[in-house]
Design a protein around this motif. Structure first.
Motif, PDB file in Angstrom:
ATOM      1  N   PHE A   1      -1.344   5.988  -3.128  1.00  0.00           N
ATOM      2  CA  PHE A   1      -2.667   6.210  -3.701  1.00  0.00           C
ATOM      3  C   PHE A   1      -2.572   7.232  -4.821  1.00  0.00           C
ATOM      4  O   PHE A   1      -1.626   8.020  -4.878  1.00  0.00           O
ATOM      5  N   TYR A   2      -3.545   7.180  -5.717  1.00  0.00           N
ATOM      6  CA  TYR A   2      -3.677   8.254  -6.684  1.00  0.00           C
ATOM      7  C   TYR A   2      -5.139   8.690  -6.759  1.00  0.00           C
ATOM      8  O   TYR A   2      -6.037   7.952  -6.358  1.00  0.00           O
ATOM      9  N   GLU A   3      -5.355   9.882  -7.270  1.00  0.00           N
ATOM     10  CA  GLU A   3      -6.697  10.450  -7.326  1.00  0.00           C
ATOM     11  C   GLU A   3      -7.500   9.876  -8.493  1.00  0.00           C
ATOM     12  O   GLU A   3      -6.960   9.633  -9.576  1.00  0.00           O
ATOM     13  N   VAL A   4      -8.768   9.680  -8.244  1.00  0.00           N
ATOM     14  CA  VAL A   4      -9.707   9.302  -9.295  1.00  0.00           C
ATOM     15  C   VAL A   4     -10.685  10.457  -9.474  1.00  0.00           C
ATOM     16  O   VAL A   4     -11.279  10.934  -8.497  1.00  0.00           O
ATOM     17  N   VAL A   5     -10.827  10.909 -10.708  1.00  0.00           N
ATOM     18  CA  VAL A   5     -11.595  12.111 -11.019  1.00  0.00           C
ATOM     19  C   VAL A   5     -13.011  11.758 -11.452  1.00  0.00           C
ATOM     20  O   VAL A   5     -13.224  10.809 -12.224  1.00  0.00           O
ATOM     21  N   ASN A   6     -13.973  12.505 -10.970  1.00  0.00           N
ATOM     22  CA  ASN A   6     -15.350  12.419 -11.454  1.00  0.00           C
ATOM     23  C   ASN A   6     -15.455  13.321 -12.683  1.00  0.00           C
ATOM     24  O   ASN A   6     -15.352  14.550 -12.569  1.00  0.00           O
ATOM     25  N   PRO A   7     -15.665  12.763 -13.877  1.00  0.00           N
ATOM     26  CA  PRO A   7     -15.667  13.596 -15.081  1.00  0.00           C
ATOM     27  C   PRO A   7     -16.840  14.562 -15.169  1.00  0.00           C
ATOM     28  O   PRO A   7     -16.809  15.500 -15.967  1.00  0.00           O
ATOM     29  N   ALA A   8     -17.862  14.362 -14.363  1.00  0.00           N
ATOM     30  CA  ALA A   8     -18.989  15.296 -14.358  1.00  0.00           C
ATOM     31  C   ALA A   8     -18.629  16.619 -13.692  1.00  0.00           C
ATOM     32  O   ALA A   8     -19.264  17.643 -13.942  1.00  0.00           O
ATOM     33  N   THR A   9     -17.597  16.580 -12.851  1.00  0.00           N
ATOM     34  CA  THR A   9     -17.167  17.798 -12.153  1.00  0.00           C
ATOM     35  C   THR A   9     -15.753  18.217 -12.511  1.00  0.00           C
ATOM     36  O   THR A   9     -15.370  19.364 -12.292  1.00  0.00           O
ATOM     37  N   GLY A  10     -14.963  17.265 -13.022  1.00  0.00           N
ATOM     38  CA  GLY A  10     -13.566  17.548 -13.298  1.00  0.00           C
ATOM     39  C   GLY A  10     -12.710  17.567 -12.043  1.00  0.00           C
ATOM     40  O   GLY A  10     -11.552  17.990 -12.088  1.00  0.00           O
ATOM     41  N   ARG A  11     -13.249  17.073 -10.924  1.00  0.00           N
ATOM     42  CA  ARG A  11     -12.525  17.090  -9.657  1.00  0.00           C
ATOM     43  C   ARG A  11     -12.395  15.668  -9.093  1.00  0.00           C
ATOM     44  O   ARG A  11     -13.269  14.830  -9.305  1.00  0.00           O
ATOM     45  N   ALA A  12     -11.314  15.444  -8.365  1.00  0.00           N
ATOM     46  CA  ALA A  12     -11.106  14.151  -7.727  1.00  0.00           C
ATOM     47  C   ALA A  12     -12.185  13.906  -6.681  1.00  0.00           C
ATOM     48  O   ALA A  12     -12.587  14.822  -5.956  1.00  0.00           O
ATOM     49  N   PHE A  13     -12.658  12.676  -6.606  1.00  0.00           N
ATOM     50  CA  PHE A  13     -13.690  12.343  -5.615  1.00  0.00           C
ATOM     51  C   PHE A  13     -13.271  11.182  -4.723  1.00  0.00           C
ATOM     52  O   PHE A  13     -13.920  10.898  -3.717  1.00  0.00           O
ATOM     53  N   ALA A  14     -12.190  10.492  -5.093  1.00  0.00           N
ATOM     54  CA  ALA A  14     -11.776   9.335  -4.303  1.00  0.00           C
ATOM     55  C   ALA A  14     -10.307   9.041  -4.573  1.00  0.00           C
ATOM     56  O   ALA A  14      -9.714   9.555  -5.528  1.00  0.00           O
ATOM     57  N   LEU A  15      -9.741   8.193  -3.728  1.00  0.00           N
ATOM     58  CA  LEU A  15      -8.383   7.699  -3.914  1.00  0.00           C
ATOM     59  C   LEU A  15      -8.423   6.224  -4.273  1.00  0.00           C
ATOM     60  O   LEU A  15      -9.298   5.484  -3.803  1.00  0.00           O
ATOM     61  N   CYS A  16      -7.460   5.810  -5.098  1.00  0.00           N
ATOM     62  CA  CYS A  16      -7.319   4.406  -5.461  1.00  0.00           C
ATOM     63  C   CYS A  16      -5.932   3.933  -5.048  1.00  0.00           C
ATOM     64  O   CYS A  16      -4.941   4.653  -5.260  1.00  0.00           O
ATOM     65  N   PRO A  17      -5.822   2.754  -4.474  1.00  0.00           N
ATOM     66  CA  PRO A  17      -4.489   2.237  -4.157  1.00  0.00           C
ATOM     67  C   PRO A  17      -3.685   2.010  -5.433  1.00  0.00           C
ATOM     68  O   PRO A  17      -4.217   1.579  -6.454  1.00  0.00           O
ATOM     69  N   SER A  18      -2.398   2.311  -5.376  1.00  0.00           N
ATOM     70  CA  SER A  18      -1.510   2.181  -6.523  1.00  0.00           C
ATOM     71  C   SER A  18      -0.535   1.038  -6.280  1.00  0.00           C
ATOM     72  O   SER A  18       0.231   1.065  -5.308  1.00  0.00           O
ATOM     73  N   ALA A  19      -0.540   0.040  -7.137  1.00  0.00           N
ATOM     74  CA  ALA A  19       0.261  -1.154  -6.928  1.00  0.00           C
ATOM     75  C   ALA A  19       1.737  -0.915  -7.229  1.00  0.00           C
ATOM     76  O   ALA A  19       2.107  -0.020  -7.995  1.00  0.00           O
ATOM     77  N   THR A  20       2.560  -1.746  -6.652  1.00  0.00           N
ATOM     78  CA  THR A  20       4.001  -1.703  -6.868  1.00  0.00           C
ATOM     79  C   THR A  20       4.429  -2.878  -7.750  1.00  0.00           C
ATOM     80  O   THR A  20       3.649  -3.807  -8.010  1.00  0.00           O
ATOM     81  N   GLN A  21       5.696  -2.848  -8.162  1.00  0.00           N
ATOM     82  CA  GLN A  21       6.225  -3.988  -8.904  1.00  0.00           C
ATOM     83  C   GLN A  21       6.205  -5.257  -8.050  1.00  0.00           C
ATOM     84  O   GLN A  21       5.992  -6.353  -8.573  1.00  0.00           O
ATOM     85  N   GLN A  22       6.404  -5.108  -6.755  1.00  0.00           N
ATOM     86  CA  GLN A  22       6.341  -6.279  -5.876  1.00  0.00           C
ATOM     87  C   GLN A  22       4.942  -6.875  -5.860  1.00  0.00           C
ATOM     88  O   GLN A  22       4.780  -8.106  -5.827  1.00  0.00           O
ATOM     89  N   ASP A  23       3.933  -6.026  -5.893  1.00  0.00           N
ATOM     90  CA  ASP A  23       2.561  -6.521  -5.973  1.00  0.00           C
ATOM     91  C   ASP A  23       2.370  -7.366  -7.233  1.00  0.00           C
ATOM     92  O   ASP A  23       1.745  -8.434  -7.193  1.00  0.00           O
ATOM     93  N   LEU A  24       2.898  -6.881  -8.352  1.00  0.00           N
ATOM     94  CA  LEU A  24       2.780  -7.633  -9.598  1.00  0.00           C
ATOM     95  C   LEU A  24       3.542  -8.950  -9.510  1.00  0.00           C
ATOM     96  O   LEU A  24       3.041 -10.000  -9.946  1.00  0.00           O
ATOM     97  N   ASP A  25       4.741  -8.912  -8.968  1.00  0.00           N
ATOM     98  CA  ASP A  25       5.522 -10.143  -8.816  1.00  0.00           C
ATOM     99  C   ASP A  25       4.772 -11.156  -7.954  1.00  0.00           C
ATOM    100  O   ASP A  25       4.751 -12.358  -8.260  1.00  0.00           O
TER     101      ASP A  25
END
Length: 489
Positions: free
Chosen positions: A35-59
């Motif tokens: 996962f990686y952090e997703v930032v809320n630009p109104a606060t400058g702080r992370a508010f959620a996580l997003c799944p991060s894909a792999t090369q296998q996911d792309l394949d």
């Protein structure tokens, strides 16, 4: 943007979770291991996580898209259009639920987030209503017939930007699917969540493998552009990234469409109606906090109108209410990410420091963590100021004087960009004669930034390669085959 490890939630606290079910790959929602952090630009702080894909996911996505391509291509255009319309209707129905997620990750006011979702659906229906049938180039008894047949390219890789995450992504989705291609869509790593939420709606509409939506960092885009299982890349974003994509895609001779940066100029002639010009430019320069590729980014005003124009524009711009997009009274949000925030701050500071520069309104920069810059108008700059020469992509607008129209045209054209421009005059024919001399892919008269699905859009020079929208844009998702037949016996 870096991926975090699976135990990242322990590092940032249990409150930080992923609000989406995962990537859409081969008809299934696949949860991420990283996962990686997703930032809320109104606060400058992370508010959620997003799944991060792999090369296998792309394949896996590429294999699914390739497998499904023949069956999808065999469907009629009418059938594909109907499924796109169904998808669009589901987006509209879910707009109120998805919009808060879009506002939190992007920063735009909530009502504008809802509007983005609904207008995206509208454009999807319009794009999939444009005729894409074959053509007869010649039908001559002596020379024979020549037919032009248009075939899908195969698998399209679409890379969407962060300024309108849903609208610009869904334009690509509609064009790719309607023309008979299957698709892999990558949202910007800054704004992935609402796109993944929309992808969950698509799962129940399209056959597995037709549309795949995968989120990941910048390295994921590089994997896509070099992937041998992808036949075309359509990208909207910066000129610098577009050049890298062109180089990467060349190894496999992928077809490409690049809608890149712009430094759109507005040319206000001495007979312009300020009652038309001021509201038009106040909107086109500052909507979405100026984060629009075809926004007005510099204004050249006839000397006789300059002072009155600036005074009235400043008053119009001061009506904006800058704030967190989740607040009901906000009409203007923050810059979307810290990189863009720092870039615009640098342009602003450099412009203010130049001799003769005058800030007519705005100029305040947030110091409390959010990426806010008040809508700003600056006069007294020369054409060589970076704020004038480059694409600021923010709510800071330079206004320049001119006394000679030909000189103004030359100054506007002295740019590496050529996306859009506008000419403002009470005399439309006069404006047309000036518009024809501006080096821009689109020139509007007495308006700026009108987006129409049936009209091709793209840029000259460093502002792009190819066109999106209209029949010309749809054809760029297809391969031309010429069939030459002999004269009739």
């Amino acid at each position: 943007m870096q991926s975090a490890q699976k135990d990242h939630r322990q590092d940032v606290g249990e409150a930080l979770t992923s609000p989406v079910q995962g990537h859409l790959i081969d008809g299934e929602l696949r949860a991420g291991a990283d996962f990686y952090e997703v930032v809320n630009p109104a606060t400058g702080r992370a508010f959620a996580l997003c799944p991060s894909a792999t090369q296998q996911d792309l394949d896996d996505a590429a294999a699914a898209a390739r497998r499904e391509a023949p069956a999808w291509r065999a469907r009629s255009a009418e059938d594909r259009r109907a499924l796109i319309a169904d998808f669009a209707d589901r987006m509209v129905a879910a707009a109120a639920d998805i919009a808060p997620l879009l506002t939190q990750e992007h920063g735009k006011p909530l009502e504008q987030a809802k509007f983005e979702l609904t207008v995206a659906a509208h454009h999807m229906k319009q794009l999939s209503a444009i005729p894409i049938g074959d053509e007869v180039l010649r039908d001559d008894e002596a020379k024979g017939r020549v037919l032009m047949r248009y075939h899908p390219l195969g698998v399209v890789g679409a890379i969407a930007p962060w300024n309108f995450p849903i609208a610009l992504a869904m334009h690509k989705v509609a064009q790719a699917l309607y023309t008979g291609n299957t698709l892999i869509l990558k949202p910007s790593p800054f704004t992935p969540l609402a796109t993944l939420a929309v992808a969950a709606l698509a799962r129940d509409v399209f056959p597995a493998g037709v549309i795949n939506v995968i989120a990941g960092g910048n390295e994921f885009g590089a994997w896509m552009t070099s992937h041998p299982g992808i036949d075309k890349i359509t990208f909207t974003g910066s000129t610098e990234t577009g050049k890298k994509i062109m180089a990467s895609a060349s190894a496999t001779l992928k077809r490409i469409t690049l809608e890149l940066g712009g430094n759109d100029a507005a040319l206000v002639l001495d007979d312009a109606d300020l009652d038309v010009v001021v509201p038009g430019l106040a909107r086109s320069a500052f909507y979405n906090s100026g984060q629009i590729c075809m926004a007005t980014k510099r204004v050249y005003v006839a000397d006789s109108l300059h002072d009155a124009f600036v005074e009235r524009l400043a008053k119009a711009v001061e009506q904006h209410r800058l704030g967190d997009g989740m607040q009901a009274n906000s009409t203007l949000g923050p810059l979307q990410n810290v990189v863009q925030f720092d870039k615009v701050k640098t342009y602003l500071a450099g412009a203010v420091a130049r001799d003769g520069a005058q800030v007519k309104t705005g100029g305040q920069v947030s110091q409390d963590g959010g990426y806010f810059i008040t809508p700003t108008i600056i006069t007294g700059l020369d054409d060589d100021a970076p704020l004038v020469r480059e694409e600021q992509f923010g709510p800071v607008l330079p206004v320049l004087r001119f006394t000679d129209v030909e000189d103004a045209v030359a100054r506007i054209n002295d740019s590496r960009f050529g996306l859009g421009a506008s000419v403002w005059s009470r005399d439309v024919e006069r404006a047309l004669s000036v518009a024809e001399r501006l080096n821009a892919g689109t020139v509007w008269v007495n308006r700026h930034g009108v987006n129409e699905s049936e009209v091709p859009f793209g840029g000259m020079k460093d502002s792009g390669y190819g066109r999106e929208h209209g029949q010309m844009g749809l054809r760029s998702y297809m391969e031309l085959q010429v069939i030459s037949l002999p004269p009739r016996a």
